[in-house]
Design a protein around this motif. Sequence first.
Motif, PDB file in Angstrom:
ATOM      1  N   GLU A 144      13.042 -18.128   0.031  1.00  0.00           N
ATOM      2  CA  GLU A 144      14.011 -18.471  -0.967  1.00  0.00           C
ATOM      3  C   GLU A 144      15.108 -19.439  -0.454  1.00  0.00           C
ATOM      4  OE1 GLU A 144      15.991 -15.443  -2.652  1.00  0.00           O
ATOM      5  OE2 GLU A 144      15.941 -14.117  -1.112  1.00  0.00           O
ATOM      6  N   GLN A 148      17.785 -22.096  -2.272  1.00  0.00           N
ATOM      7  CA  GLN A 148      18.777 -21.227  -2.780  1.00  0.00           C
ATOM      8  C   GLN A 148      19.768 -20.961  -1.583  1.00  0.00           C
ATOM      9  OE1 GLN A 148      18.537 -18.877  -6.427  1.00  0.00           O
ATOM     10  NE2 GLN A 148      18.452 -17.235  -5.140  1.00  0.00           N
ATOM     11  N   HIS A 223      19.279 -12.237  -9.053  1.00  0.00           N
ATOM     12  CA  HIS A 223      18.154 -12.594  -9.897  1.00  0.00           C
ATOM     13  C   HIS A 223      16.886 -12.193  -9.527  1.00  0.00           C
ATOM     14  CE1 HIS A 223      21.133 -15.686 -11.146  1.00  0.00           C
ATOM     15  NE2 HIS A 223      21.462 -16.011  -9.880  1.00  0.00           N
ATOM     16  N   ARG A 256       6.131 -19.412  -4.536  1.00  0.00           N
ATOM     17  CA  ARG A 256       7.075 -18.370  -4.287  1.00  0.00           C
ATOM     18  C   ARG A 256       6.476 -16.949  -4.641  1.00  0.00           C
ATOM     19  NH1 ARG A 256      11.686 -20.846  -8.625  1.00  0.00           N
ATOM     20  NH2 ARG A 256      12.428 -22.287  -7.432  1.00  0.00           N
ATOM     21  N   GLY A 260      11.137 -13.135  -8.594  1.00  0.00           N
ATOM     22  CA  GLY A 260      11.863 -13.844  -9.233  1.00  0.00           C
ATOM     23  C   GLY A 260      13.389 -14.250  -8.843  1.00  0.00           C
ATOM     24  N   SER A 264      16.499 -21.047 -10.010  1.00  0.00           N
ATOM     25  CA  SER A 264      16.242 -22.398 -10.693  1.00  0.00           C
ATOM     26  C   SER A 264      14.783 -22.651 -10.930  1.00  0.00           C
ATOM     27  CB  SER A 264      16.653 -23.602  -9.514  1.00  0.00           C
ATOM     28  OG  SER A 264      15.671 -23.511  -8.682  1.00  0.00           O
ATOM     29  N   ILE A 265      14.355 -23.721 -11.471  1.00  0.00           N
ATOM     30  CA  ILE A 265      13.142 -24.075 -12.051  1.00  0.00           C
ATOM     31  C   ILE A 265      12.560 -25.171 -10.901  1.00  0.00           C
ATOM     32  CG2 ILE A 265      13.247 -23.545 -14.362  1.00  0.00           C
ATOM     33  CD1 ILE A 265      13.343 -26.509 -14.987  1.00  0.00           C
ATOM     34  N   GLY A 266      13.279 -25.486 -10.221  1.00  0.00           N
ATOM     35  CA  GLY A 266      12.780 -26.517  -9.269  1.00  0.00           C
ATOM     36  C   GLY A 266      12.030 -25.787  -8.102  1.00  0.00           C
TER      37      GLY A 266
END
Length: 267
Positions: A144, A148, A223, A256, A260, A264-266
């Motif tokens: 991640e 991020q 998140h 991923r 969760g 982001s949605i990238g």
Amino acid sequence: MDFGIKGKVAVITGADSGIGRATAKLLADEGVKVALIDKTDEKLDAAVNELKKVGEAIGVQADLRSLDDIEAAKNKVVDQYGQVDILVNCAGITGATGDFLETSDDDWLETLEVDLMAAVRLCRTFIPLMRETGWGRVVLITSEDAVQPYTDEMPYCAAKAGVLNFAKNLSKAYAEDGVLVNSVAPAFIATPMTDAMMEQRAEKTGTDVDGAIASFLDQKRPHLALKRRGKAQEVAAVIAFLCSQQSSFVVGANYRVDGGSVASIGL
């Protein structure tokens, strides 16, 4: 589901524990001949002995910071099995953490050496064997952290971002040769690496490990929707799919397995 990889040969690094060991077990269950690479001795032997109960397995000691060690490992695997069809690189370290201004060049270089350059060396060594046969699977473990940022883990974040970009580049370079390259991005998986992180956190905060995990999830991973650490087997299941015939139209993807955690949605 038939993964269609019985009899294939897989090299798995960081394989004496955690995600690497869980992946080796799952692939062995599918009839894959596995070569486990790690620096350890007793833990590696224990992992190999476990796998021999279900299939063919060998252990190879190697320091992935050394190209000579990697070449020697390749020769041992080829001598034993004749070929390498699958490469899964799970080896990695957290590296230096803390304030960026207090992180030295050596701190950065150590993390990049293990988490990025080891992947480069491994792929340069094993991909030619796959190109010769026209079939191969490479799975590189990112994180991640690759997409991020966490300001107290900058060397690790940078290294994993490098692995993500590297995997995408490789996927473009060798797909036409039948070598499919993808990556998997776990987050906060129950492994010896995160065990050590939580033990340090528990000591620093004056609580037990369970309390450290709970506070980490609340403060550092808000998140992460499932509100728990992932299991190594949950990551291994995705890796095994990417190693299989069933993933024959999956190239350059980053899967991923993070509960969760990435907001982001990238990528």
